[in-house]
Design an enzyme around this catalytic site. Structure first.
Site, mmCIF file in Angstrom:
data_model
loop_
_atom_site.group_PDB
_atom_site.id
_atom_site.type_symbol
_atom_site.label_atom_id
_atom_site.label_comp_id
_atom_site.label_asym_id
_atom_site.label_seq_id
_atom_site.Cartn_x
_atom_site.Cartn_y
_atom_site.Cartn_z
ATOM 1 C CG ASN A 19 -1.902 -0.877 1.209
ATOM 2 O OD1 ASN A 19 -2.532 -1.268 0.005
ATOM 3 N ND2 ASN A 19 -2.314 -1.618 2.131
ATOM 4 C CB CYS A 20 -0.221 4.592 -0.794
ATOM 5 S SG CYS A 20 0.531 6.261 -0.854
ATOM 6 N N PRO A 21 2.783 4.324 0.762
ATOM 7 C CG PRO A 21 4.727 5.507 1.597
ATOM 8 C CD PRO A 21 3.490 4.805 1.940
ATOM 9 C CD GLU A 22 5.072 -0.855 1.956
ATOM 10 O OE1 GLU A 22 6.086 -1.747 2.722
ATOM 11 O OE2 GLU A 22 4.044 -1.505 2.252
ATOM 12 C CG ASP A 46 -2.300 1.315 -2.936
ATOM 13 O OD1 ASP A 46 -3.799 1.545 -2.863
ATOM 14 O OD2 ASP A 46 -1.330 1.746 -2.324
#
Length: 83
Positions: A19-22, A46
């Site tokens: 998920n954000c920001p990964e 995501d």
């Protein structure tokens, strides 16, 4: 021109389940490792990548060759700028 899924890629980033920001953080590292003009395929789940990855490409002057959605999976083909 070939369909993106038929184009040879220089690298693949599988950000499935992240998920954000990964996904964008990983994208930054993977694109850095490509040769200029290299093509990277990104696989993500995501939904925020629909917004974040195109903005990433515009901001860093990479070409978003194509993007697709297939059953909740988001696919992107990004060509690294040649600078």
């Amino acid at each position: 021109m070939s369909h993106p899924e038929e184009m040879p890629v220089d690298g693949t980033l599988d950000a499935t389940g992240l998920n954000c920001p990964e996904p964008v953080m990983m994208l930054h590292q993977h694109i850095r490792d490509l040769p200029p003009g290299g093509l990277l395929k990104v696989i993500a789940t995501d939904p925020s990548t629909r917004r974040d990855i195109p903005k990433f490409c515009v901001f860093l002057d990479h070409e978003l060759v194509d993007q697709q959605e297939q059953a909740g999976t988001y696919l992107y083909w990004i060509r690294k700028n040649s600078v």
